[in-house]
Design a protein around this motif. Structure first.
Motif, short mmCIF file in Angstrom:
data_model
loop_
_atom_site.label_atom_id
_atom_site.label_comp_id
_atom_site.label_asym_id
_atom_site.label_seq_id
_atom_site.Cartn_x
_atom_site.Cartn_y
_atom_site.Cartn_z
N UNK A 276 0.85 -1.20 0.00
CA UNK A 276 0.00 0.00 0.00
C UNK A 276 0.88 1.24 0.00
N UNK A 277 0.65 2.12 -0.98
CA UNK A 277 1.38 3.39 -1.08
C UNK A 277 0.40 4.55 -0.91
N UNK A 278 0.71 5.49 -0.06
CA UNK A 278 -0.22 6.60 0.19
C UNK A 278 0.54 7.83 0.67
N UNK A 279 -0.05 9.01 0.39
CA UNK A 279 0.48 10.26 0.96
C UNK A 279 -0.27 10.62 2.24
N UNK A 280 -1.21 9.74 2.64
CA UNK A 280 -2.02 9.91 3.85
C UNK A 280 -3.00 11.08 3.78
N UNK A 281 -3.12 11.67 2.59
CA UNK A 281 -4.03 12.81 2.43
C UNK A 281 -5.00 12.66 1.26
N UNK A 282 -4.49 12.20 0.11
CA UNK A 282 -5.33 12.26 -1.09
C UNK A 282 -5.37 10.98 -1.93
N UNK A 283 -4.48 10.04 -1.69
CA UNK A 283 -4.52 8.83 -2.52
C UNK A 283 -4.05 7.61 -1.75
N UNK A 284 -4.56 6.47 -2.18
CA UNK A 284 -4.10 5.16 -1.71
C UNK A 284 -3.94 4.29 -2.95
N UNK A 285 -2.73 3.83 -3.21
CA UNK A 285 -2.43 2.96 -4.34
C UNK A 285 -2.03 1.57 -3.84
N UNK A 286 -2.48 0.54 -4.55
CA UNK A 286 -2.09 -0.84 -4.26
C UNK A 286 -1.20 -1.32 -5.39
N UNK A 287 0.00 -1.79 -5.05
CA UNK A 287 0.91 -2.30 -6.07
C UNK A 287 0.45 -3.68 -6.53
N UNK A 288 0.29 -3.82 -7.84
CA UNK A 288 -0.12 -5.09 -8.44
C UNK A 288 0.70 -5.33 -9.71
N UNK A 289 0.48 -6.46 -10.32
CA UNK A 289 1.16 -6.76 -11.58
C UNK A 289 0.75 -5.77 -12.66
N UNK A 290 1.72 -5.02 -13.18
CA UNK A 290 1.43 -4.07 -14.26
C UNK A 290 1.17 -2.66 -13.81
N UNK A 291 1.27 -2.37 -12.51
CA UNK A 291 1.07 -1.00 -12.08
C UNK A 291 0.45 -0.87 -10.71
N UNK A 292 -0.35 0.17 -10.55
CA UNK A 292 -0.99 0.47 -9.26
C UNK A 292 -2.49 0.61 -9.46
N UNK A 293 -3.24 0.09 -8.51
CA UNK A 293 -4.68 0.32 -8.48
C UNK A 293 -4.95 1.41 -7.45
N UNK A 294 -5.49 2.52 -7.91
CA UNK A 294 -5.78 3.64 -7.01
C UNK A 294 -7.21 3.53 -6.49
N UNK A 295 -7.36 3.44 -5.18
CA UNK A 295 -8.67 3.31 -4.56
C UNK A 295 -9.34 4.68 -4.47
N UNK A 296 -10.61 4.76 -4.89
CA UNK A 296 -11.33 6.03 -4.89
C UNK A 296 -12.52 6.06 -3.95
N UNK A 297 -13.15 4.90 -3.73
CA UNK A 297 -14.33 4.83 -2.87
C UNK A 297 -14.33 3.48 -2.18
N UNK A 298 -14.41 3.49 -0.85
CA UNK A 298 -14.33 2.23 -0.11
C UNK A 298 -15.08 2.29 1.21
N UNK A 299 -15.09 1.16 1.89
CA UNK A 299 -15.89 1.05 3.12
C UNK A 299 -15.26 0.02 4.05
#
Length: 324
Positions: A276-299
């Protein structure tokens, strides 16, 4: 025969089925009865009964409603026969026994939310998006013994955008399907009952993709899949039932996290899958094969759905976690 004289019995339950029923009623077609599921217990103790969306609409229009528990029950079959239907229409209901679908003189047709013979089964919209298809549609077909295998009457096609989720595709197909239902009834009124066997649409059954019912475990994200596969999986389950994963704390404690919306960011990296990569303010990225999945809405489990900025306001330690 005029449409006002054609006696139609309509069968359906969820919101998806309301639009076609509304189109029939407002179009002046003669709906003589509506069949839907029994009222469902809701609430903490199940003490409140909730009518299906189809029943709610039918009652608002003064249409007779039958709610059988068992479709082979003789009392229900007697009531159904008494409606003297010329035609039965099924939209998102349940599998019918032959004694029911074979009753009207013009038969029974079903509206299915896929381009049959592809995606026979309970969740065709979900699986089309999960599989990354760029097109889907709706099909009307005559019911027969095996589910979703009857002769095709008509189809309409719908493009799927890369940004569409199940919610947007569902709503588009619901509207498109209502139009196709009316078109199909009009064809039958004109005596144009020719239909095409589904076998003419494929050469080998291995070409067919199924659409089985989706369960909780079906919705678990496999982070070892390629970026595009994970992205399609999430939108193929959003907004319902929603893809989920477990985030693991530094102490090894798992917490369920539902993911409703994401972006794909192709890139080259050497991070372990699930980092998990994050700036703790505006984005959360998950490292996966081929790049990053940026989470936008979650629960988080037991919490409400949040945008990523709202989520980070209360959960800045997410960067110390991993996903599983």
């Amino acid at each position: 025969m005029k449409k006002e004289d054609l006696r139609i019995v309509y069968m359906g339950t969820p919101d998806f089925a309301v639009e076609s029923l509304r189109a029939l009623v407002e179009g002046g077609y003669n709906v003589v009865g509506v069949i839907t599921m029994p009222d469902k217990p809701v609430g903490r103790h199940g003490s409140v009964l909730q009518a299906s969306p189809v029943k709610q609409y039918a009652v608002s229009k003064g249409l007779p409603v039958l709610q059988p528990v068992k479709l082979k029950d003789e009392a229900f079959l007697s009531e159904l026969r008494a409606l003297e239907a010329d035609l039965q229409i099924v939209v998102a209901f349940r599998m019918l026994p032959e004694v029911v679908w074979n009753m009207p003189r013009l038969g029974t047709f079903n509206l299915h939310a896929s381009l049959l013979p592809q995606y026979r089964g309970a969740a065709p919209i979900n699986w089309a998006v999960i599989n990354g298809d760029t097109e889907t549609g709706v099909t009307t077909f005559f019911l027969t013994h095996e589910i979703d295998t009857g002769k095709i009457i008509r189809q309409k096609h719908l493009p799927i955008a890369d940004t569409d989720d199940v919610g947007t595709v569902h709503d588009s197909l619901m509207t498109m399907g209502a139009g196709l239902v009316l078109e199909t009834v009009d064809l039958l009124l004109e005596g144009k009952t020719d239909a095409i066997p589904q076998e003419e649409f494929y050469q080998d059954s291995v070409e067919l993709r199924p659409a089985p019912k989706i369960f909780k475990e079906t919705c678990r994200i496999d982070w070892h899949q390629p970026l595009k596969k994970i992205y399609d999986f999430i939108r193929g389950l959003s907004p319902y039932p929603a893809a989920w994963t477990e985030i693991i704390s530094p102490e090894g404690v798992p917490t369920v996290l539902k993911v409703y919306q994401a972006e794909k960011h192709p890139a080259t990296h050497n991070l372990p899958v699930g980092t998990i990569c994050t700036d703790k303010k505006s984005y959360v990225d998950i490292a996966v094969e081929g790049g990053y999945l940026r989470l936008l809405s979650l629960q988080l489990a037991g919490k409400k759905r949040l945008s990523i900025t709202e989520f980070l306001n209360g959960f800045k330690q997410i960067g110390e976690y991993t996903v599983k």
